[in-house]
Design a protein around this motif. Structure first.
Motif, PDB file in Angstrom:
ATOM      1  N   VAL A   1      33.620  19.631  36.764  1.00 30.08           N
ATOM      2  CA  VAL A   1      32.287  19.270  36.046  1.00 30.08           C
ATOM      3  C   VAL A   1      31.442  20.486  36.020  1.00 30.08           C
ATOM      4  O   VAL A   1      30.612  20.577  34.945  1.00 30.08           O
ATOM      5  CB  VAL A   1      31.624  18.063  36.686  1.00 30.08           C
ATOM      6  N   SER A   2      31.186  21.257  37.082  1.00 29.43           N
ATOM      7  CA  SER A   2      30.451  22.447  37.137  1.00 29.43           C
ATOM      8  C   SER A   2      31.295  23.545  37.076  1.00 29.43           C
ATOM      9  O   SER A   2      32.401  23.647  36.988  1.00 29.43           O
ATOM     10  CB  SER A   2      29.702  22.407  38.361  1.00 29.43           C
ATOM     11  N   SER A   3      30.433  24.820  36.870  1.00 29.14           N
ATOM     12  CA  SER A   3      31.031  26.128  36.804  1.00 29.14           C
ATOM     13  C   SER A   3      30.810  26.596  38.132  1.00 29.14           C
ATOM     14  O   SER A   3      30.014  26.491  38.809  1.00 29.14           O
ATOM     15  CB  SER A   3      30.262  27.108  35.865  1.00 29.14           C
ATOM     16  N   THR A   4      31.696  27.439  38.531  1.00 25.93           N
ATOM     17  CA  THR A   4      31.858  28.166  39.584  1.00 25.93           C
ATOM     18  C   THR A   4      32.373  29.531  39.504  1.00 25.93           C
ATOM     19  O   THR A   4      33.299  29.773  38.591  1.00 25.93           O
ATOM     20  CB  THR A   4      32.433  27.416  40.776  1.00 25.93           C
ATOM     21  N   ALA A   5      31.930  30.343  40.153  1.00 17.29           N
ATOM     22  CA  ALA A   5      32.332  31.892  40.101  1.00 17.29           C
ATOM     23  C   ALA A   5      32.952  32.431  41.455  1.00 17.29           C
ATOM     24  O   ALA A   5      32.589  32.256  42.425  1.00 17.29           O
ATOM     25  CB  ALA A   5      31.171  32.701  39.995  1.00 17.29           C
ATOM     26  N   LEU A   6      34.544  32.953  41.258  1.00 13.79           N
ATOM     27  CA  LEU A   6      35.400  33.218  42.209  1.00 13.79           C
ATOM     28  C   LEU A   6      35.407  35.032  41.957  1.00 13.79           C
ATOM     29  O   LEU A   6      35.757  35.355  40.855  1.00 13.79           O
ATOM     30  CB  LEU A   6      36.752  32.510  42.281  1.00 13.79           C
ATOM     31  N   GLN A   7      35.241  35.541  43.131  1.00 12.00           N
ATOM     32  CA  GLN A   7      35.551  37.337  42.903  1.00 12.00           C
ATOM     33  C   GLN A   7      36.477  37.505  44.191  1.00 12.00           C
ATOM     34  O   GLN A   7      36.380  37.156  45.181  1.00 12.00           O
ATOM     35  CB  GLN A   7      34.167  37.913  43.183  1.00 12.00           C
ATOM     36  N   PHE A   8      37.339  38.212  43.718  1.00 11.89           N
ATOM     37  CA  PHE A   8      38.309  39.031  44.767  1.00 11.89           C
ATOM     38  C   PHE A   8      39.134  39.993  44.285  1.00 11.89           C
ATOM     39  O   PHE A   8      38.836  40.349  42.809  1.00 11.89           O
ATOM     40  CB  PHE A   8      39.364  37.859  44.802  1.00 11.89           C
ATOM     41  N   ASN A   9      39.483  40.860  45.119  1.00  8.71           N
ATOM     42  CA  ASN A   9      40.220  42.268  44.741  1.00  8.71           C
ATOM     43  C   ASN A   9      41.609  41.821  44.723  1.00  8.71           C
ATOM     44  O   ASN A   9      42.316  40.996  45.113  1.00  8.71           O
ATOM     45  CB  ASN A   9      39.843  43.125  46.115  1.00  8.71           C
ATOM     46  N   TYR A  10      42.372  42.631  43.680  1.00 10.29           N
ATOM     47  CA  TYR A  10      43.828  42.413  43.340  1.00 10.29           C
ATOM     48  C   TYR A  10      44.169  43.936  42.998  1.00 10.29           C
ATOM     49  O   TYR A  10      43.561  44.783  42.148  1.00 10.29           O
ATOM     50  CB  TYR A  10      43.621  41.344  42.366  1.00 10.29           C
ATOM     51  N   ARG A  11      45.419  43.978  43.417  1.00 10.76           N
ATOM     52  CA  ARG A  11      46.054  45.473  43.287  1.00 10.76           C
ATOM     53  C   ARG A  11      47.359  45.114  42.476  1.00 10.76           C
ATOM     54  O   ARG A  11      48.114  44.366  42.786  1.00 10.76           O
ATOM     55  CB  ARG A  11      46.472  46.349  44.346  1.00 10.76           C
ATOM     56  N   SER A  12      47.350  45.511  41.198  1.00 11.86           N
ATOM     57  CA  SER A  12      48.522  45.035  40.321  1.00 11.86           C
ATOM     58  C   SER A  12      49.648  45.960  40.805  1.00 11.86           C
ATOM     59  O   SER A  12      49.552  46.866  41.444  1.00 11.86           O
ATOM     60  CB  SER A  12      48.085  45.679  38.972  1.00 11.86           C
ATOM     61  N   THR A  13      50.893  44.981  40.674  1.00  9.04           N
ATOM     62  CA  THR A  13      52.100  45.602  41.036  1.00  9.04           C
ATOM     63  C   THR A  13      52.411  46.868  40.309  1.00  9.04           C
ATOM     64  O   THR A  13      53.486  47.542  40.648  1.00  9.04           O
ATOM     65  CB  THR A  13      53.311  44.433  41.018  1.00  9.04           C
ATOM     66  N   GLU A  14      51.783  46.946  39.253  1.00 10.52           N
ATOM     67  CA  GLU A  14      52.222  47.976  38.109  1.00 10.52           C
ATOM     68  C   GLU A  14      51.103  49.295  38.653  1.00 10.52           C
ATOM     69  O   GLU A  14      51.336  50.445  37.945  1.00 10.52           O
ATOM     70  CB  GLU A  14      51.585  47.792  36.781  1.00 10.52           C
ATOM     71  N   ALA A  15      50.251  49.056  39.555  1.00 10.30           N
ATOM     72  CA  ALA A  15      49.328  50.420  39.789  1.00 10.30           C
ATOM     73  C   ALA A  15      50.052  51.431  40.419  1.00 10.30           C
ATOM     74  O   ALA A  15      51.162  51.269  41.310  1.00 10.30           O
ATOM     75  CB  ALA A  15      48.327  49.833  40.767  1.00 10.30           C
ATOM     76  N   SER A  16      49.561  52.625  40.055  1.00 10.56           N
ATOM     77  CA  SER A  16      50.472  53.735  40.508  1.00 10.56           C
ATOM     78  C   SER A  16      49.825  54.160  41.908  1.00 10.56           C
ATOM     79  O   SER A  16      48.731  53.778  42.369  1.00 10.56           O
ATOM     80  CB  SER A  16      50.328  54.946  39.579  1.00 10.56           C
ATOM     81  N   ALA A  17      50.470  55.094  42.647  1.00  8.07           N
ATOM     82  CA  ALA A  17      50.241  55.532  44.020  1.00  8.07           C
ATOM     83  C   ALA A  17      48.731  56.290  43.938  1.00  8.07           C
ATOM     84  O   ALA A  17      48.033  56.318  44.999  1.00  8.07           O
ATOM     85  CB  ALA A  17      51.174  56.320  44.715  1.00  8.07           C
ATOM     86  N   ASP A  18      48.359  57.000  42.757  1.00  3.42           N
ATOM     87  CA  ASP A  18      47.328  57.665  42.862  1.00  3.42           C
ATOM     88  C   ASP A  18      46.077  57.030  42.406  1.00  3.42           C
ATOM     89  O   ASP A  18      44.957  57.311  42.125  1.00  3.42           O
ATOM     90  CB  ASP A  18      47.471  59.076  41.879  1.00  3.42           C
ATOM     91  N   GLU A  19      46.162  55.495  42.308  1.00  5.70           N
ATOM     92  CA  GLU A  19      44.859  54.783  42.187  1.00  5.70           C
ATOM     93  C   GLU A  19      44.573  54.292  43.469  1.00  5.70           C
ATOM     94  O   GLU A  19      44.999  53.130  43.845  1.00  5.70           O
ATOM     95  CB  GLU A  19      45.374  53.590  41.034  1.00  5.70           C
TER      96      GLU A  19
END
Length: 587
Positions: A116-134
């Motif tokens: 019924v309502s809006s809710t905001a979710l924030q979280f960190n995520y590291r893509s499996t495609e991310a390179s080691a220098d990121e």
């Protein structure tokens, strides 16, 4: 909207709510993240133009749009599960042992299995495609939206605060009315759309039929990134498409008990996939190459231009394909960009702090009866405690109590960047569409109100509760739960509620009882349409049969009309009268 008192404009009068005493998995795991922006103030590097741009580039702020029962809240939780924000997913009507959906926090939501309502979710995520220098993870801001069509105005507001959208489609039902309506809002606002075909673990249409429907009905070219192995109802895994549709790899899923945990994945090459799946793999590989032959391969420029939509097949209930959705959002969805102000001048992400309020919600913490204004940061760095300016009043506004919200759970925000969503506690002066800024003045365009289609008189059952009744009406009106209309004939004791759908009236009654201890009585009004009018036309319109003129809380005059035939007659006979359509007005 209610007119705030001067004292409420500057500094919140109430003390900051205490943190919840019971620490849930969601809260504890989110707080443990080393990159969480709520733990410390912005560093000097983070405040520099280069630092702000770098932080903005990490952000992905999006919403999920869908028809009711397409699995939106379940997907929301599955995304949080894969980001390791929660340890176990739950669905309202899921199997025994699964918890209720944490993004659905109102009692009505839990009882009916709807948002019924809006809710905001924030979280960190590291893509499996991310390179080691990121070195840093991406920051995901998922703004959950109401799934029921009666609350489409709330969803419209949310879509003013995001940079991308995930269009969730039921594999059996295809494109449904609410999805189509919200997609048109995305198209109007230039929001790129990623398509997720959900519930592939259940019987449904063929994948090619679903792609044809998307292209024919909304003119968006679907470009699948992953192709299902196994028909709808026999979901084995996903073929990851490469150049010219050739298989890059096969991701095979394994079910978990009740779908409450992340589904294990086994990645194999094409030869191993053929040996494992046989004809099902051959069919998927042939269809993938066919898509390339018809030009349905991803093109980033066309995607950002709103001409194509990457497609992923998934089962949110089983957590199949969910990691692929997150990876796609990180890789393809745009980061925060400059936003135009009321004069059409772009406000760059590196400009001094500015933000837009897109949602106001009260009653999220029954122990404190507070009120949260959710703002999307447009530019600069937000730091808790900074004194900003409220553009609509020109008055200073203190941001001492700033929080991120995950369902009912909260954590204090010390700093935030463009794309982030922050809740300001007890921000009684703020309403949806308002602008906050620091130093460099700016005001962003207001958020239009949807055209209401349902109208009801609202009265307090007990005259002795009139003071509480008035306070409740003002509160819910300022949040945008319903539009409140008044005229001299009906008086303040009998305001008229106007809404997109009748369930919004049920929310009003439920919240008046729970939060203000007021029993409300509602009486439907026999009007079906609303049109904007003016003072010059009001007297003549009030003389017409089947028409009544009201003034909305923001000063806009609305003429309510009994039906479209009556409206057409008046427009034909009295063409000089002002009768202008509102956003998403019915014919």
């Amino acid at each position: 909207m209610t007119t705030p008192s001067d004292s409420a404009d500057t500094i919140p009068a109430e003390a900051a709510p205490a943190a919840a005493s019971d620490s849930s998995d969601a809260k504890s795991e989110a707080s443990a993240s080393p990159d969480a922006k709520s733990e410390a103030s912005a560093s000097p590097e983070g405040k520099s133009e280069k630092g702000v741009r770098a932080e903005a580039s990490r952000r992905r702020t999006f919403a999920v749009i869908s028809h009711p029962d397409a699995g939106k809240s379940t997907l929301t939780e599955a995304l949080a599960l894969h980001a390791k924000v929660i340890s176990e997913a739950g669905a309202v009507h899921g199997k025994a042992g699964r918890k209720s959906t944490v993004s659905d926090w109102m009692e009505m939501e839990k009882a009916r299995g709807i948002s019924v309502s809006s809710t905001a979710l924030q979280f960190n995520y590291r893509s499996t495609e991310a390179s080691a220098d990121e070195p840093l993870d991406n920051v995901i801001n998922l703004v959950d939206t109401p799934g029921h069509s009666d609350f489409s105005e709330d969803t419209y507001r949310v879509l003013t605060a995001v940079d991308a959208a995930v269009m969730l489609i039921d594999a059996a039902k295809g494109l449904e009315p609410q999805t189509l309506k919200l997609f048109q809002v995305c198209r109007h606002r230039g929001i790129p759309v990623i398509t997720v075909i959900n519930k592939w673990d259940r019987p449904g249409q063929t994948p090619l039929e679903l792609l044809d429907e998307i292209q024919e009905r909304i003119g968006l070219t679907p470009t699948p990134l992953y192709w299902p192995v196994g028909i709808a109802g026999d979901f084995r895994g996903l073929l990851r498409r490469g150049e010219d549709g050739a298989p890059r790899e096969y991701i095979r899923f394994t079910r978990t008990a009740g779908g409450a945990k992340i589904a294990p994945e086994e990645v194999m090459d094409a030869d191993a996939a053929l040996a494992k799946e046989g004809s099902e793999w051959e069919t998927a590989a042939e269809e993938s190459e066919l898509l390339s032959a018809t030009g349905q391969d991803h093109d980033q420029e066309l995607f950002l231009g709103g001409q194509t939509s990457p497609v992923i097949f998934a089962s949110a209930m089983l957590n199949f394909g969910v990691r692929q959705i997150l990876d796609t959002l990180v890789e393809l969805a745009p980061p925060p960009r400059a936003r135009e102000d009321v004069d059409g001048t772009p406000r760059d992400v590196t400009d001094p702090f500015s933000a837009v309020v897109f949602k106001v919600q009260a009653g999220m913490d029954t122990a404190h009866r507070d009120r949260l204004a959710f703002m999307r940061i447009v530019s600069g760095v937000f730091e808790r405690g900074m004194v900003v300016t409220h553009a609509q009043t020109g008055k200073p506004f203190t941001t001492k109590y700033a929080q991120t919200v995950f369902g009912r759970e909260r954590s204090t925000v010390e700093s935030a960047y463009p794309g982030d969503v922050v809740g300001l506690v007890n921000a009684t002066a703020l309403a949806p569409g308002h602008t906050l800024f620091f130093e460099k003045k700016v005001e962003f365009p207001p958020i239009p109100s949807f055209a209401p289609e349902h109208f009801s008189i609202l009265r307090a059952e007990s005259a002795g509760k009139y003071k509480q009744f008035r306070r409740a009406v003002d509160q819910l009106d300022s949040e945008g739960v319903v539009q409140i209309l008044r005229n001299d004939l009906r008086g303040d004791a009998s305001p008229v509620m106007a809404a997109v759908g009748p369930m919004q009236f049920e929310v009003v009654a439920a919240r008046m009882k729970a939060e203000f201890n007021v029993e409300a009585r509602m009486e439907p009004l026999g009007y079906a349409l609303a049109r904007r009018t003016d003072a010059e036309s009001a007297d003549e319109l009030n003389r017409q049969r089947g028409v009544e003129v009201f003034t909305r809380s923001d000063g806009v005059m609305l003429a309510l009309v009994s039906d479209k035939w009556r409206l057409q007659y008046i427009q034909k006979e009295l063409p000089d009268l002002t009768l202008e359509p509102l956003v998403a007005a019915a014919d």
